[in-house]
Design an enzyme around this catalytic site. Sequence first.
Site, PDB file in Angstrom:
ATOM      1  N   SER A  96      10.490 -15.903  25.067  1.00 34.30           N
ATOM      2  CA  SER A  96      10.332 -17.260  25.603  1.00 34.30           C
ATOM      3  C   SER A  96      11.676 -17.945  25.847  1.00 34.30           C
ATOM      4  O   SER A  96      12.697 -17.592  25.249  1.00 34.30           O
ATOM      5  CB  SER A  96       9.504 -18.118  24.637  1.00 34.30           C
TER       6      SER A  96
HETATM    7  N1  SAM Z   1       7.454 -14.886  20.395  1.00 26.17           N
HETATM    8  C1  SAM Z   1       7.994 -13.885  21.267  1.00 26.17           C
HETATM    9  C2  SAM Z   1       9.476 -13.782  21.174  1.00 26.17           C
HETATM   10  O1  SAM Z   1      10.112 -14.559  20.441  1.00 26.17           O
HETATM   11  O2  SAM Z   1      10.017 -12.896  21.842  1.00 26.17           O
HETATM   12  C3  SAM Z   1       7.578 -14.056  22.699  1.00 26.17           C
HETATM   13  C4  SAM Z   1       6.175 -13.795  22.881  1.00 26.17           C
HETATM   14  S1  SAM Z   1       5.619 -13.331  24.460  1.00 26.17           S
HETATM   15  C5  SAM Z   1       5.770 -14.825  25.367  1.00 26.17           C
HETATM   16  C6  SAM Z   1       3.880 -13.212  23.992  1.00 26.17           C
HETATM   17  C7  SAM Z   1       3.587 -12.034  23.111  1.00 26.17           C
HETATM   18  O3  SAM Z   1       2.248 -12.173  22.642  1.00 26.17           O
HETATM   19  C8  SAM Z   1       3.668 -10.695  23.826  1.00 26.17           C
HETATM   20  O4  SAM Z   1       4.514  -9.834  23.138  1.00 26.17           O
HETATM   21  C9  SAM Z   1       2.222 -10.206  23.802  1.00 26.17           C
HETATM   22  O5  SAM Z   1       2.103  -8.814  23.741  1.00 26.17           O
HETATM   23  C10 SAM Z   1       1.699 -10.890  22.561  1.00 26.17           C
HETATM   24  N2  SAM Z   1       0.239 -11.037  22.494  1.00 26.17           N
HETATM   25  C11 SAM Z   1      -0.635 -11.298  23.497  1.00 26.17           C
HETATM   26  N3  SAM Z   1      -1.886 -11.369  23.028  1.00 26.17           N
HETATM   27  C12 SAM Z   1      -1.818 -11.132  21.686  1.00 26.17           C
HETATM   28  C13 SAM Z   1      -2.780 -11.075  20.649  1.00 26.17           C
HETATM   29  N4  SAM Z   1      -4.075 -11.246  20.880  1.00 26.17           N
HETATM   30  N5  SAM Z   1      -2.335 -10.826  19.394  1.00 26.17           N
HETATM   31  C14 SAM Z   1      -1.021 -10.634  19.137  1.00 26.17           C
HETATM   32  N6  SAM Z   1      -0.060 -10.669  20.093  1.00 26.17           N
HETATM   33  C15 SAM Z   1      -0.458 -10.926  21.350  1.00 26.17           C
END
Ligand code: SAM
Length: 246
Positions: A96
């Site tokens: 992000s």
């Molecule tokens: N917090 C992260 C960072 O600091 O890099 C960025 C997150 S990215 C915007 C969103 C993440 O949520 C992705 O890695 C995606 O695979 C994960 N994600 C999506 N749906 C999810 C779920 N149901 N449970 C866990 N992770 C999930």
Amino acid sequence: MRKPARIISFMVCTTCLLAGAMAGDDDPFAEARQDMIREIEADVRRTSLQLDTEALDPRVMQALATVPRHALVPGSLQDVAYENRPLPIGHGQTISQPYIVAIMTDLLKMTPADKVLEVGTGSGYQAAILAELVDRVYTIEIIEALGQQARAGLEALGYENITVRIGDGYYGWQEQAPFDAIVVTAAASHIPPPLIEQLKNGGRMIVPVGSRFMVQQLVLVEKDLQGEVVTRQILPVRFVPLTGTH
Ligand code: SAM
């Protein structure tokens, strides 16, 4: 009366951050990190009406000035790691934007003894920021390769208070609940009920709500001491979707 106090703490914060940068003269990313901090501060001032503050908690800004974001992005993107924008981390996912990480962290109003859940580990950057501020961080990632990579990266940086789990974060982490704070870093179509249940009375959750092709809203969920839940929309955002089987 509140405004001068905020301005004073903001000035103290900036001074200490610059002192920190000077202390790390041998860090080739120190200057880029300081530029990122200044951009976040400017973005916060620009959005002060929505955020209801002119400056974020100095502890949050210090965490952003400490965590080596370049160590958690793909090697080919290290040079742009401190630009104030999201970056691709593989598997169609992103780390992000620093400003968004900053405001989401600040809105949780955490204290050092808190236990925090993150849904969506991604690169591990948000987890590292949380780990600078609280006792214990639990983070869940649904894409196994990303979760393993983040776990290795966070271990290499020496974070011992973060536990990474591979799984569907929609259902939270029942064995470790309740949590003082929860941060969801992927956009959900609705606030996941299991996460509301796993939030402590008096706790806070921040979650982007909306679908991929429509405006999403960053929503602050507050559970009061009696367990009543109130929500507040903070500002429009754009996140990758929360996936899974729910
Ligand atoms: N917090 C992260 C960072 O600091 O890099 C960025 C997150 S990215 C915007 C969103 C993440 O949520 C992705 O890695 C995606 O695979 C994960 N994600 C999506 N749906 C999810 C779920 N149901 N449970 C866990 N992770 C999930």
